[in-house]
Design a protein around this motif. Structure first.
Motif, mmCIF file in Angstrom:
data_model
loop_
_atom_site.group_PDB
_atom_site.id
_atom_site.type_symbol
_atom_site.label_atom_id
_atom_site.label_comp_id
_atom_site.label_asym_id
_atom_site.label_seq_id
_atom_site.Cartn_x
_atom_site.Cartn_y
_atom_site.Cartn_z
ATOM 1 N N GLY A 1 -4.758 67.859 -15.359
ATOM 2 C CA GLY A 1 -5.934 67.850 -16.216
ATOM 3 C C GLY A 1 -5.690 67.348 -17.626
ATOM 4 N N LEU A 2 -4.555 67.731 -18.235
ATOM 5 C CA LEU A 2 -4.309 67.346 -19.628
ATOM 6 C C LEU A 2 -2.819 67.411 -19.938
ATOM 7 C CD1 LEU A 2 -5.747 66.591 -22.333
ATOM 8 C CD2 LEU A 2 -5.614 69.023 -22.932
ATOM 9 N N VAL A 3 -2.346 66.393 -20.644
ATOM 10 C CA VAL A 3 -0.991 66.373 -21.199
ATOM 11 C C VAL A 3 -1.110 66.496 -22.712
ATOM 12 C CG1 VAL A 3 1.113 65.024 -21.510
ATOM 13 C CG2 VAL A 3 -0.083 64.986 -19.304
ATOM 14 N N VAL A 4 -0.332 67.400 -23.284
ATOM 15 C CA VAL A 4 -0.324 67.621 -24.734
ATOM 16 C C VAL A 4 0.993 67.111 -25.295
ATOM 17 C CG1 VAL A 4 -0.220 69.388 -26.531
ATOM 18 C CG2 VAL A 4 -1.920 69.568 -24.705
ATOM 19 N N THR A 5 0.917 66.275 -26.335
ATOM 20 C CA THR A 5 2.101 65.723 -26.987
ATOM 21 C C THR A 5 2.024 65.931 -28.498
ATOM 22 O OG1 THR A 5 1.115 63.523 -27.274
ATOM 23 C CG2 THR A 5 2.296 63.926 -25.212
ATOM 24 N N GLY A 6 3.131 65.660 -29.175
ATOM 25 C CA GLY A 6 3.178 65.697 -30.635
ATOM 26 C C GLY A 6 3.705 64.371 -31.145
ATOM 27 N N HIS A 7 4.776 64.426 -31.956
ATOM 28 C CA HIS A 7 5.621 63.288 -32.304
ATOM 29 C C HIS A 7 5.013 62.298 -33.301
ATOM 30 C CE1 HIS A 7 9.055 60.746 -31.888
ATOM 31 N NE2 HIS A 7 8.446 59.790 -31.237
ATOM 32 N N LEU A 8 3.841 61.742 -33.021
ATOM 33 C CA LEU A 8 3.294 60.702 -33.896
ATOM 34 C C LEU A 8 2.548 61.248 -35.112
ATOM 35 C CD1 LEU A 8 2.097 57.879 -31.467
ATOM 36 C CD2 LEU A 8 3.922 57.783 -33.160
ATOM 37 N N HIS A 9 2.293 62.545 -35.140
ATOM 38 C CA HIS A 9 1.700 63.227 -36.298
ATOM 39 C C HIS A 9 0.199 63.009 -36.434
ATOM 40 C CE1 HIS A 9 5.373 64.524 -38.811
ATOM 41 N NE2 HIS A 9 5.835 64.088 -37.640
ATOM 42 N N PHE A 10 -0.386 62.001 -35.828
ATOM 43 C CA PHE A 10 -1.831 61.809 -35.978
ATOM 44 C C PHE A 10 -2.556 62.238 -34.701
ATOM 45 C CE2 PHE A 10 -0.300 57.527 -34.671
ATOM 46 C CZ PHE A 10 -1.048 57.332 -33.518
ATOM 47 N N PRO A 11 -3.821 62.679 -34.821
ATOM 48 C CA PRO A 11 -4.567 63.133 -33.649
ATOM 49 C C PRO A 11 -5.045 61.955 -32.813
ATOM 50 C CG PRO A 11 -5.960 63.207 -35.591
ATOM 51 C CD PRO A 11 -4.588 62.811 -36.068
ATOM 52 N N ALA A 12 -5.043 62.140 -31.500
ATOM 53 C CA ALA A 12 -5.506 61.077 -30.609
ATOM 54 C C ALA A 12 -5.816 61.655 -29.237
ATOM 55 C CB ALA A 12 -4.463 59.971 -30.483
ATOM 56 N N ILE A 13 -6.737 60.976 -28.538
ATOM 57 C CA ILE A 13 -6.986 61.241 -27.121
ATOM 58 C C ILE A 13 -7.007 59.887 -26.429
ATOM 59 C CG2 ILE A 13 -8.581 62.133 -25.390
ATOM 60 C CD1 ILE A 13 -9.558 64.139 -27.382
ATOM 61 N N GLU A 14 -6.018 59.670 -25.577
ATOM 62 C CA GLU A 14 -5.888 58.404 -24.882
ATOM 63 C C GLU A 14 -5.555 58.668 -23.418
ATOM 64 O OE1 GLU A 14 -6.333 55.282 -26.250
ATOM 65 O OE2 GLU A 14 -6.944 56.285 -28.106
ATOM 66 N N SER A 15 -5.658 57.637 -22.593
ATOM 67 C CA SER A 15 -5.333 57.763 -21.177
ATOM 68 C C SER A 15 -4.318 56.697 -20.781
ATOM 69 C CB SER A 15 -6.580 57.634 -20.304
ATOM 70 O OG SER A 15 -7.445 58.740 -20.492
ATOM 71 N N SER A 16 -3.300 57.125 -20.033
ATOM 72 C CA SER A 16 -2.271 56.226 -19.507
ATOM 73 C C SER A 16 -2.218 56.390 -17.998
ATOM 74 C CB SER A 16 -0.898 56.559 -20.098
ATOM 75 O OG SER A 16 -0.871 56.400 -21.498
ATOM 76 N N GLY A 17 -2.555 55.343 -17.260
ATOM 77 C CA GLY A 17 -2.492 55.422 -15.805
ATOM 78 C C GLY A 17 -3.326 56.529 -15.224
ATOM 79 N N GLY A 18 -4.476 56.804 -15.844
ATOM 80 C CA GLY A 18 -5.340 57.868 -15.368
ATOM 81 C C GLY A 18 -4.958 59.254 -15.853
ATOM 82 N N VAL A 19 -3.967 59.357 -16.738
ATOM 83 C CA VAL A 19 -3.502 60.642 -17.252
ATOM 84 C C VAL A 19 -4.018 60.821 -18.678
ATOM 85 C CG1 VAL A 19 -1.497 62.049 -17.831
ATOM 86 C CG2 VAL A 19 -1.441 60.562 -15.810
ATOM 87 N N ARG A 20 -4.791 61.878 -18.916
ATOM 88 C CA ARG A 20 -5.360 62.144 -20.231
ATOM 89 C C ARG A 20 -4.333 62.814 -21.129
ATOM 90 N NH1 ARG A 20 -10.457 63.202 -21.145
ATOM 91 N NH2 ARG A 20 -10.776 61.085 -20.396
ATOM 92 N N GLU A 21 -4.172 62.272 -22.346
ATOM 93 C CA GLU A 21 -3.208 62.795 -23.312
ATOM 94 C C GLU A 21 -3.915 63.190 -24.598
ATOM 95 O OE1 GLU A 21 0.643 61.230 -25.976
ATOM 96 O OE2 GLU A 21 -0.434 59.863 -24.638
ATOM 97 N N LEU A 22 -3.631 64.402 -25.057
ATOM 98 C CA LEU A 22 -4.084 64.886 -26.351
ATOM 99 C C LEU A 22 -2.872 64.950 -27.267
ATOM 100 C CD1 LEU A 22 -6.025 66.330 -28.380
ATOM 101 C CD2 LEU A 22 -5.435 68.475 -27.196
ATOM 102 N N THR A 23 -2.867 64.114 -28.313
ATOM 103 C CA THR A 23 -1.783 64.131 -29.292
ATOM 104 C C THR A 23 -2.173 65.051 -30.437
ATOM 105 O OG1 THR A 23 -1.102 61.895 -28.701
ATOM 106 C CG2 THR A 23 -0.360 62.739 -30.816
#
Length: 310
Positions: free
Chosen positions: A225-247
């Motif tokens: 359903g959702l992958v949560v990441t950090g690292h880049l410091h800015f907020p984002a919601i993107e999709s890679s290969g059908g996988v939803r990512e919340l930065t």
């Protein structure tokens, strides 16, 4: 009593969802420093921002806390000890490591060993699966370090053993009610960063994944359903290969924020709660106005909410 900040709506997502209402606080990139000042990470304010994150959580009805990596500036034992003294969250708290938290070959400082990180911040080691209310939270280690083998790069990497564990774990996990947390970003968020290279002073390459494809394949095969990441410091919601990512935006740098995820049978509401006042934001911008990721944070904020699916 002062009224709690309700938070700025960042997104409404169809997933995760669960019939058991659950609130998860998520923070990332604290970069706690004990002997540094300035820079776009505003090192001399990192203790203040961590204290604010603790207050933000403890004043709310939160079921659990997830920290998505880079707890410290340099990964030293002294920094982790200070972090532990300040990170007095009331709800159960778990963390995954970032590229600044584990040993590297190019850093002369003595870093906290991996097993010590696991003992302090995970429910039995990495990777892990833990239940928070109605949610399943899976934590992965994307740092390339291994016990007795420091990493030679800050790039992210997931080894074959972890991928096998993840594949087997997701077989028995209700994916609609699951969050997978990993520090490094998936390719789509990296491309978002690259997209603004001509307009903003994007300075060089940000360490990303050296092997994202096998991870994406496992996540997509199980329809997480959702992958949560950090690292880049800015907020984002993107999709890679059908996988939803919340930065997750950073605690240390602009916008100095914590995310509160409110999950119920409708889906997930993501709210961003500030950890400093207007004076603190001005100081942060003054330190970071020439930094690409600070500018990207401001650009992303102008587009809030980033996504509304319901």
């Amino acid at each position: 009593m002062a009224r709690l900040h309700t938070g700025q709506l960042l997104a409404r997502l169809e997933r995760p969802r669960t019939p058991e209402p659950t609130t998860l606080a998520v923070g990332s990139d604290v970069h706690l420093a004990t002997d540094a000042t300035g820079t776009w990470k505003v090192f001399h304010r990192t203790e203040r921002h961590l204290r604010a994150a603790v207050r933000c959580v403890n004043e709310r009805d939160v079921d659990g806390v997830l920290l998505a990596g880079d707890l410290t500036r340099n990964g030293t034992r002294a920094e982790f000890d200070r972090f532990d003294g300040l990170a007095t969250f009331d709800p159960p708290t778990v963390a995954i490591p970032g590229n600044h938290d584990e040993p590297t070959t190019f850093d002369e400082r003595e870093s906290l060993p991996i097993d010590a990180f696991e003992g302090r911040y995970t429910p039995g080691g990495l990777p892990f699966r833990v239940r928070v209310g109605g949610l399943e939270v899976i934590g992965l280690d994307s740092h390339a370090a291994e016990p007795d083998s420091p990493a030679e790069t800050w790039d992210g990497r997931v080894d074959a053993e972890t991928l096998m564990w993840l594949d087997e774990t997701l077989e028995t996990t209700p994916v609609d009610a699951t969050i997978v947390a990993i520090h490094h970003n998936l390719p789509a968020t990296g491309r978002l960063y690259e997209r603004w290279r001509d307009e903003l002073p994007v300075d060089g390459r940000v360490p990303g994944f050296s092997n994202p494809e096998p991870l994406l394949e496992v996540l997509a095969d199980h329809d997480v359903g959702l992958v949560v990441t950090g690292h880049l410091h800015f907020p984002a919601i993107e999709s890679s290969g059908g996988v939803r990512e919340l930065t997750v935006p950073a605690v240390s740098s602009f916008p100095h924020a914590l995310l509160v995820l409110e999950v119920d049978e409708r889906g997930t509401t993501v709210r961003q709660v500030p950890l400093t006042d207007s004076d603190g934001m001005v100081e942060s911008i003054a330190h970071g106005y020439e930094k690409d990721r600070v500018l990207l944070s401001a650009a992303q904020h102008a587009a809030y909410p980033l996504l509304e699916e319901w």
